[in-house]
Write a protein that holds these residues in place. Structure first.
Motif, mmCIF file in Angstrom:
data_model
loop_
_atom_site.group_PDB
_atom_site.id
_atom_site.type_symbol
_atom_site.label_atom_id
_atom_site.label_comp_id
_atom_site.label_asym_id
_atom_site.label_seq_id
_atom_site.Cartn_x
_atom_site.Cartn_y
_atom_site.Cartn_z
ATOM 1 N N GLY A 182 0.927 -1.022 -0.023
ATOM 2 C CA GLY A 182 0.072 -0.171 -0.018
ATOM 3 C C GLY A 182 0.687 1.381 0.056
ATOM 4 N N LYS A 183 1.994 1.290 -0.203
ATOM 5 C CA LYS A 183 2.791 2.381 -0.081
ATOM 6 C C LYS A 183 2.847 2.998 -1.854
ATOM 7 C CE LYS A 183 5.877 0.537 3.340
ATOM 8 N NZ LYS A 183 7.169 0.424 3.600
ATOM 9 N N LEU A 184 2.083 3.833 -2.047
ATOM 10 C CA LEU A 184 2.065 4.491 -3.380
ATOM 11 C C LEU A 184 2.446 5.918 -3.432
ATOM 12 C CD1 LEU A 184 -1.603 3.400 -3.834
ATOM 13 C CD2 LEU A 184 0.196 2.463 -4.606
ATOM 14 N N ILE A 216 2.363 2.425 -10.511
ATOM 15 C CA ILE A 216 0.972 2.596 -10.120
ATOM 16 C C ILE A 216 0.964 4.127 -9.447
ATOM 17 C CG2 ILE A 216 -0.637 1.972 -8.383
ATOM 18 C CD1 ILE A 216 -0.241 -0.128 -10.358
ATOM 19 N N ASP A 217 0.250 4.969 -10.027
ATOM 20 C CA ASP A 217 -0.115 6.455 -9.579
ATOM 21 C C ASP A 217 -1.062 6.868 -9.990
ATOM 22 O OD1 ASP A 217 0.655 8.920 -8.440
ATOM 23 O OD2 ASP A 217 2.661 8.995 -9.451
ATOM 24 N N LYS A 218 -1.849 7.988 -9.694
ATOM 25 C CA LYS A 218 -2.722 8.978 -10.242
ATOM 26 C C LYS A 218 -2.643 9.282 -11.475
ATOM 27 C CE LYS A 218 -4.496 9.947 -5.694
ATOM 28 N NZ LYS A 218 -4.731 11.330 -4.872
ATOM 29 N N ASN A 219 -3.591 8.910 -12.549
ATOM 30 C CA ASN A 219 -3.429 9.551 -13.832
ATOM 31 C C ASN A 219 -2.595 8.938 -14.735
ATOM 32 O OD1 ASN A 219 -5.688 11.518 -13.100
ATOM 33 N ND2 ASN A 219 -4.114 12.690 -12.069
ATOM 34 N N ILE A 220 -2.374 7.733 -14.483
ATOM 35 C CA ILE A 220 -1.297 7.041 -15.296
ATOM 36 C C ILE A 220 -2.217 6.383 -16.808
ATOM 37 C CG2 ILE A 220 0.159 4.843 -15.661
ATOM 38 C CD1 ILE A 220 1.353 7.104 -13.938
ATOM 39 N N CYS A 296 -5.401 -6.215 -4.555
ATOM 40 C CA CYS A 296 -4.239 -5.593 -3.717
ATOM 41 C C CYS A 296 -4.486 -4.537 -3.079
ATOM 42 C CB CYS A 296 -3.045 -5.424 -4.735
ATOM 43 S SG CYS A 296 -2.646 -6.741 -5.674
ATOM 44 N N GLY A 297 -5.876 -4.226 -2.894
ATOM 45 C CA GLY A 297 -6.271 -3.156 -2.085
ATOM 46 C C GLY A 297 -6.128 -1.809 -2.486
#
Length: 339
Positions: A182-184, A216-220, A296-297
């Motif tokens: 969960g470390k994004l 994994i990130d926002k707006n990829i 994966c939550g």
């Protein structure tokens, strides 16, 4: 007693003086100074000496011992020096001969290719992550959207330890383990050895290596994936390399694609190396399936990402124009020393 000690001393000195070898000196030492030697015998007979004479006799024995030991050591040094001189005279060293060279090894072509891939992606802000080679079926398949009875399980010819544990068929389970933390955001590559029940031939092996990447990130978007792989191809195969994406299907990505690069041998005009097409397939990729994110939550409405996977041996075979994968593992020094 005095006469006896004097006789022992004279005999020992004469034998030492007549000695011509170091081995003979050792025999003399044992005969006169050993546990059963002449002086030891004298010391054992001290009980027969009058008590008032014992100190004087003891002093005489010690003086005799010291005289013999001193002459033995002096003679030993002389004989050793003479033996060294004789050795130097007999053994001639030709200093004009070339020195022996140490056969120093170097990195394997797989290692060279892997380090170059890692350098490229680390330069783009990725981290290198490793995971277990013996993996749970849950991580190797189910959490990658490959449930029980899925055809992909048959296609990959998996080595099963038991119903729940397998030898990993890909390094994607490492991606799942990182996503579960969960470390994004996530930017990583996962190199490592994988296993499939393949027959050994020029392009297949039951044990080989893969490098899988994940962002994994926002707006990829897919545009980020294309830009990343285009930059990787240019740095790996040359500045003029172009990439082509062909629609494909992978259970854990949607949409998915196979990626080709322009042939770095002919520049895309067509040759034997690229079988006349001008393009060479190098990897598979796609946008991470929303269901994989959910398992994966990770909220797929907030985050998106892309993944890709490339065979390390394929990179090495292409980059160094090797036509048989088996050469990488046969440990033939004639082949390996070219790198």
């Amino acid at each position: 007693m005095k006469e006896k000690l004097q006789k022992i001393r004279e005999e020992a000195m004469k034998q030492i003086q007549d000695s011509e070898a170091l081995e003979k000196l050792n025999e003399i030492r044992i005969n006169y100074l050993g546990k059963k030697g002449e002086l030891t015998t004298v010391l054992k007979s001290m009980k027969d000496v009058a008590p008032e004479d014992r100190p004087k006799v003891g002093q005489m024995v010690n003086e005799t011992r010291q005289a013999i030991e001193s002459f033995l050591e002096e003679t030993r040094k002389k004989l050793a020096a003479k033996a060294r001189e004789d050795q130097l005279a007999k053994e001639v060293i030709d200093v004009t001969l070339p020195a022996k060279k140490s056969n120093v090894g170097h990195r394997h072509p797989n290692t060279i290719a892997l380090e170059e891939v890692e350098r490229i992606f680390i330069g783009m802000g990725y981290e290198v992550v490793e995971g277990p080679e013996v993996e749970y079926d849950e991580y190797n398949f189910e959490k990658l959207n490959i449930p029980a009875n899925h055809p992909a399980k048959d296609e990959q010819d998996t080595f099963y330890i038991n119903n729940e544990i397998v030898l990993r068929t890909q390094t994607s389970p490492v991606q799942v383990r990182v996503m579960e933390q969960g470390k994004l955001p996530i930017r990583m590559i996962a190199p490592g050895r994988v296993f499939r029940s393949d027959e050994v031939d020029a392009t297949h092996s039951p044990s080989f290596h893969q490098i899988e990447g994940l962002v994994i990130d926002k707006n990829i978007t897919f545009a980020d994936l294309k830009g990343t792989l285009a930059e990787f191809a240019k740095q790996m195969f040359g500045e003029n390399t172009k990439v082509k994406f062909r629609p494909h299907h992978f259970p854990f990505t949607e949409p998915s694609a196979e990626v080709d690069v322009t042939c770095f041998k002919c520049g895309g005009s067509g040759c034997r190396f690229c079988k006349g097409s001008g393009w060479i397939e190098i990897l598979g990729c796609g946008m991470v399936h929303p269901h994989v994110l959910e398992m994966c939550g990770i909220d797929p409405d907030e985050y998106s990402g892309f993944a890709f996977g490339v065979g390390l041996e394929r990179i090495a075979l292409l980059k160094y124009e090797i036509d048989d994968m088996r050469l990488l593992y046969e440990n033939d020094i004639r082949f390996l020393k070219q790198f």
